[in-house]
Write a protein that holds these residues in place. Structure first.
Motif, short mmCIF file in Angstrom:
data_model
loop_
_atom_site.label_atom_id
_atom_site.label_comp_id
_atom_site.label_asym_id
_atom_site.label_seq_id
_atom_site.Cartn_x
_atom_site.Cartn_y
_atom_site.Cartn_z
N SER A 43 0.83 -1.21 0.00
CA SER A 43 0.00 0.00 0.00
C SER A 43 0.87 1.26 0.00
O SER A 43 2.04 1.25 0.37
CB SER A 43 -0.93 0.01 1.21
N PHE A 44 0.24 2.36 -0.42
CA PHE A 44 0.92 3.65 -0.52
C PHE A 44 1.48 4.09 0.83
O PHE A 44 2.64 4.51 0.94
CB PHE A 44 -0.08 4.67 -1.07
N ILE A 45 0.67 3.99 1.87
CA ILE A 45 1.08 4.45 3.20
C ILE A 45 2.22 3.59 3.76
O ILE A 45 3.18 4.12 4.32
CB ILE A 45 -0.13 4.44 4.16
N LYS A 46 2.12 2.27 3.60
CA LYS A 46 3.18 1.38 4.09
C LYS A 46 4.50 1.65 3.38
O LYS A 46 5.57 1.60 3.99
CB LYS A 46 2.78 -0.08 3.91
N GLN A 47 4.44 1.94 2.09
CA GLN A 47 5.66 2.25 1.34
C GLN A 47 6.30 3.52 1.87
O GLN A 47 7.51 3.58 2.04
CB GLN A 47 5.34 2.40 -0.14
N ARG A 48 5.50 4.54 2.13
CA ARG A 48 6.04 5.80 2.65
C ARG A 48 6.62 5.65 4.05
O ARG A 48 7.68 6.18 4.37
CB ARG A 48 4.95 6.89 2.66
N ILE A 49 5.93 4.88 4.90
CA ILE A 49 6.43 4.67 6.27
C ILE A 49 7.75 3.90 6.23
O ILE A 49 8.70 4.24 6.94
CB ILE A 49 5.37 3.94 7.11
N LEU A 50 7.82 2.86 5.39
CA LEU A 50 9.06 2.11 5.25
C LEU A 50 10.18 3.00 4.72
O LEU A 50 11.32 2.94 5.19
CB LEU A 50 8.85 0.92 4.31
N GLY A 51 9.86 3.87 3.78
CA GLY A 51 10.86 4.79 3.24
C GLY A 51 11.38 5.76 4.28
O GLY A 51 12.58 6.02 4.37
N LEU A 52 10.48 6.30 5.09
CA LEU A 52 10.91 7.22 6.15
C LEU A 52 11.77 6.50 7.19
O LEU A 52 12.77 7.04 7.67
CB LEU A 52 9.69 7.86 6.81
N PHE A 53 11.37 5.29 7.54
CA PHE A 53 12.14 4.51 8.51
C PHE A 53 13.55 4.21 7.98
O PHE A 53 14.55 4.42 8.67
CB PHE A 53 11.40 3.22 8.86
#
Length: 70
Positions: A43-53
Motif C-alpha cells: 500500500s501507498f502508506i506502508k511504502q512511505r512509512i518504510l521509506g521514512l524509517f
C-alpha cells in the motif's frame, strides 16, 4: 578537522545504501520497477512509512560512521 574517506568505511557505505532505499521508497511512485521488484504489491502508506524509517536509519548510520554521533 580531519578529512573523512567514506569509501574506506563499510558502515558509511551501508548507511548510504539504506538511505538511498529510504529516499527511493519515500518519493517514488509504486509503478516504478525497482519499487515493485523490492516491495511487490504494497500500500501507498506502508511504502512511505518504510521509506521514512529506512531513510532515518541510513542517515543515523552515516552520521555515526563519520564520528559525529559517538
Amino acid at each position: 578537522m580531519e578529512e573523512i574517506n567514506l569509501l574506506s568505511n563499510p558502515i558509511a557505505i551501508v548507511g548510504c545504501v539504506i538511505l538511498g532505499f529510504g529516499i527511493l521508497f519515500t518519493f517514488v511512485s509504486r509503478q516504478f520497477i525497482l519499487v515493485r521488484l523490492f516491495l511487490g504489491d504494497i500500500s501507498f502508506i506502508k511504502q512511505r512509512i518504510l521509506g521514512l524509517f529506512l531513510g532515518g536509519v541510513g542517515a543515523l548510520l552515516l552520521y555515526w560512521s563519520t564520528g559525529h554521533l559517538g
